[in-house]
Design a protein around this motif. Structure first.
Motif, PDB file in Angstrom:
ATOM      1  N   LEU A  13       0.824  -1.210   0.000  1.00 17.23           N
ATOM      2  CA  LEU A  13       0.000   0.000   0.000  1.00 17.23           C
ATOM      3  C   LEU A  13       0.856   1.258   0.000  1.00 17.23           C
ATOM      4  O   LEU A  13       0.529   2.247  -0.661  1.00 17.23           O
ATOM      5  CB  LEU A  13      -0.931  -0.016   1.216  1.00 17.23           C
ATOM      6  N   ILE A  14       1.967   1.229   0.739  1.00 19.45           N
ATOM      7  CA  ILE A  14       2.860   2.385   0.737  1.00 19.45           C
ATOM      8  C   ILE A  14       3.449   2.600  -0.652  1.00 19.45           C
ATOM      9  O   ILE A  14       3.540   3.741  -1.141  1.00 19.45           O
ATOM     10  CB  ILE A  14       3.973   2.216   1.794  1.00 19.45           C
ATOM     11  N   LEU A  15       3.852   1.520  -1.305  1.00 11.52           N
ATOM     12  CA  LEU A  15       4.345   1.626  -2.678  1.00 11.52           C
ATOM     13  C   LEU A  15       3.307   2.299  -3.569  1.00 11.52           C
ATOM     14  O   LEU A  15       3.614   3.195  -4.355  1.00 11.52           O
ATOM     15  CB  LEU A  15       4.647   0.225  -3.225  1.00 11.52           C
ATOM     16  N   PHE A  16       2.089   1.821  -3.457  1.00 12.41           N
ATOM     17  CA  PHE A  16       0.990   2.326  -4.264  1.00 12.41           C
ATOM     18  C   PHE A  16       0.816   3.827  -4.056  1.00 12.41           C
ATOM     19  O   PHE A  16       0.733   4.610  -5.016  1.00 12.41           O
ATOM     20  CB  PHE A  16      -0.268   1.557  -3.853  1.00 12.41           C
ATOM     21  N   ILE A  17       0.784   4.256  -2.794  1.00 16.24           N
ATOM     22  CA  ILE A  17       0.560   5.659  -2.477  1.00 16.24           C
ATOM     23  C   ILE A  17       1.760   6.524  -2.846  1.00 16.24           C
ATOM     24  O   ILE A  17       1.608   7.659  -3.326  1.00 16.24           O
ATOM     25  CB  ILE A  17       0.223   5.825  -0.983  1.00 16.24           C
ATOM     26  N   ILE A  18       2.982   5.998  -2.634  1.00 12.30           N
ATOM     27  CA  ILE A  18       4.180   6.789  -2.925  1.00 12.30           C
ATOM     28  C   ILE A  18       4.237   7.201  -4.393  1.00 12.30           C
ATOM     29  O   ILE A  18       4.635   8.332  -4.731  1.00 12.30           O
ATOM     30  CB  ILE A  18       5.458   6.011  -2.537  1.00 12.30           C
ATOM     31  N   TYR A  19       3.840   6.298  -5.297  1.00 10.58           N
ATOM     32  CA  TYR A  19       3.840   6.657  -6.718  1.00 10.58           C
ATOM     33  C   TYR A  19       2.921   7.845  -6.978  1.00 10.58           C
ATOM     34  O   TYR A  19       3.263   8.759  -7.730  1.00 10.58           O
ATOM     35  CB  TYR A  19       3.409   5.443  -7.552  1.00 10.58           C
ATOM     36  N   GLY A  20       1.747   7.830  -6.352  1.00  8.48           N
ATOM     37  CA  GLY A  20       0.844   8.960  -6.517  1.00  8.48           C
ATOM     38  C   GLY A  20       1.358  10.203  -5.822  1.00  8.48           C
ATOM     39  O   GLY A  20       1.205  11.323  -6.333  1.00  8.48           O
ATOM     40  N   LEU A  21       1.983  10.046  -4.655  1.00  5.13           N
ATOM     41  CA  LEU A  21       2.511  11.194  -3.921  1.00  5.13           C
ATOM     42  C   LEU A  21       3.602  11.902  -4.713  1.00  5.13           C
ATOM     43  O   LEU A  21       3.622  13.135  -4.798  1.00  5.13           O
ATOM     44  CB  LEU A  21       3.042  10.738  -2.562  1.00  5.13           C
ATOM     45  N   ILE A  22       4.515  11.145  -5.285  1.00  6.87           N
ATOM     46  CA  ILE A  22       5.592  11.769  -6.064  1.00  6.87           C
ATOM     47  C   ILE A  22       5.009  12.591  -7.208  1.00  6.87           C
ATOM     48  O   ILE A  22       5.436  13.726  -7.471  1.00  6.87           O
ATOM     49  CB  ILE A  22       6.567  10.686  -6.585  1.00  6.87           C
ATOM     50  N   ALA A  23       4.008  12.036  -7.898  1.00  4.91           N
ATOM     51  CA  ALA A  23       3.402  12.755  -9.016  1.00  4.91           C
ATOM     52  C   ALA A  23       2.725  14.041  -8.552  1.00  4.91           C
ATOM     53  O   ALA A  23       2.877  15.100  -9.176  1.00  4.91           O
ATOM     54  CB  ALA A  23       2.395  11.851  -9.728  1.00  4.91           C
TER      55      ALA A  23
END
Length: 484
Positions: free
Chosen positions: A89-99
């Motif tokens: 879940l952190i991986l999933f969110i981090i991709y969106g956060l970086i964008a």
């Protein structure tokens, strides 16, 4: 940061009729090494295929050689995925956060001001130190790498520092700070599974961590002086001009950073903290950068592809959004599935047990613990298992050999936590490689802390007259090693 952990099988938990012998346990392990070596190394395949081959082999050994049912195997696989769910879940969110942080101007702003302050010769040690301070403050190496780490990659590129070197410095600081933070999930987990007081565990690790990190910073200082050439004339001005011409870089672009790290410092767990960072990034995109609500949330899904007029800046700020996380998450799911099968079939517990039976004293027990933590890290693909499996398997031996629980907790975390990011199929390595945009094998030679932390553990154990308060007693509990 909190995590879900499930208690794995110990040697005694495995029914004797299903307990693999050493040869049976080595078959899937050697298969994993062979498949990953040939598939990813020789054939240059992505790790997905070799991991699937390894899963099939391990499942076949469990089903047809050891007598496990399909339900048993599936349960082991599912348990491992459940343990690693937070990482997914952190991986999933981090991709969106970086964008969203790119579109908000947060990462461009950090790059802009960082290029004004930092110079090539001090950049690497400064990066390691800043990453350490942030990770210690918030208790998360992953959050540090996925937020400030991304900005450091951009700053380093602008200063002419090779990206693998920057990634190594970020990782050294992030994991060193994480290990000493009372907010860290792995630090709390190592204390919990060994029945050690949290602050006793942190104090036991302190000298080794400080020395390993201090040596790392010195190496980065030398590397910065020797490996970085002159910045091409006008490069920094060109990059800053492209950033300033494409984004409003007022102090308001730092709002997502303040929100995210403020919540982390307040003690909010990593996942809701990162989600809050996404919302802060989206609203900063709307109200500071002047983009529409729809555009801000489209970026969260699809990523960014800025056109700043400078190719280097365009490449640095390109991101995939959550839709770009599929490749990375697929590797993590496959690796966690393999780790779950190796745990459920008893392979990890049997090999850890036989390592324990080779113990002939306090020194060999501590060294063997560190080796087992690295081994479990490599084959379970998650740092939680590298702490839990040796922690539960070996803690009785520490009592029998007259050692304390913080001797055990120190050994498993000094060797286990930092080394996961060295194995390309490991959840930590896949994550770090994705957020930094550089392969694991490229940054590994510059990730000094991962080598120095276990090496100093081994060196001080083998050659020190005393090791964190215990004395050598090779004759103690000799009968304990003959149980098998």
């Amino acid at each position: 940061m909190t995590s879900l952990t499930l208690e794995p099988l110990t040697y005694e938990d495995i029914p004797s009729e299903r307990r693999p012998g050493v040869l049976q346990a080595l078959v899937p392990v050697l298969g994993v090494v062979l498949f990953l070596g040939i598939g990813s190394g020789y054939l240059k395949l992505a790790p997905h295929g070799p991991l699937l081959w390894s899963i099939v082999l391990t499942g076949a050994v469990g089903k047809y050689w050891l007598g496990y049912s399909w339900d048993d195997l599936y349960e082991g696989l599912a348990d491992s995925l459940l343990m690693g769910l937070q990482a997914i879940l952190i991986l999933f969110i981090i991709y969106g956060l970086i964008a969203t942080w790119v579109s908000a101007g947060t990462i461009p702003g950090l790059m802009y001001y960082g290029l004004s302050i930092l110079t090539p010769d001090v950049f690497l040690p400064a990066t390691a130190l800043l990453a350490m301070v942030v990770a210690f403050s918030i208790g998360s190496s992953w959050t540090t790498a996925g937020t400030l780490g991304v900005a450091f990659i951009g700053i380093g590129s602008g200063l002419g520092v090779p990206t693998p070197m920057t990634a190594g410095a970020i990782l050294s600081g992030a994991y060193a700070g994480d290990k000493q933070s009372p907010l860290s999930d792995t630090t709390n987990l190592a204390a919990a599974v060994t029945n050690t007081d949290l602050y006793d565990h942190i104090r036991a690790m302190r000298n080794g961590t400080v020395l390993a990190f201090g040596l790392s910073v010195l190496l980065y200082a030398v590397l910065g002086l020797r490996a970085v050439g002159e910045i091409p004339t006008g490069r920094v001005a060109e990059i800053q001009g492209a950033l300033a011409g494409s984004y409003d870089l007022s102090v308001l672009v730092l709002i997502p950073l303040v929100v995210t790290f403020g919540l982390a410092l307040y003690g909010i767990p990593a996942l809701p903290t990162l989600v809050a960072g996404v919302f802060a990034g989206a609203f900063t995109t709307i109200f500071v950068q002047g983009r529409s609500f729809t555009a801000a949330w489209t970026v969260f899904l699809d990523g960014t592809a800025p056109e700043t007029g400078t190719a280097l800046v365009n490449d640095l700020l390109a991101s995939g959004g959550i839709s770009g996380s599929a490749w990375t998450i697929a590797v993590v799911v496959a690796a966690l599935s393999l780790g779950g099968l190796l745990e459920r079939t008893g392979v990890l517990a049997v090999l850890a047990h036989h390592l324990a039976t080779a113990v002939r004293g306090q020194r060999s027990l501590v060294v063997g613990t560190g080796i087992s933590a690295i081994f479990v890290n490599a084959f379970s693909a998650q740092q939680y298992m590298s702490i839990v499996v040796p922690g539960l398997t070996l803690r009785n031996l520490y009592d029998e050999y007259g050692l304390t629980s913080d001797d055990l907790s120190q050994a498993i975390e000094s060797a286990g936590t930092p080394t996961g990011a060295l194995f390309p199929w490991h959840a930590g390595a896949v994550y770090m490689s994705a957020v930094f945009g550089v392969g694991t094998l490229a940054y590994a030679p510059y990730y000094f802390f991962a080598f120095l932390s276990p090496l100093l553990l081994f060196a001080t154990t083998l050659f020190g007259g005393r090791y964190d308060g215990f004395e050598q007693a090779d004759s103690v509990a000799s009968s304990a090693v003959a149980d098998d």
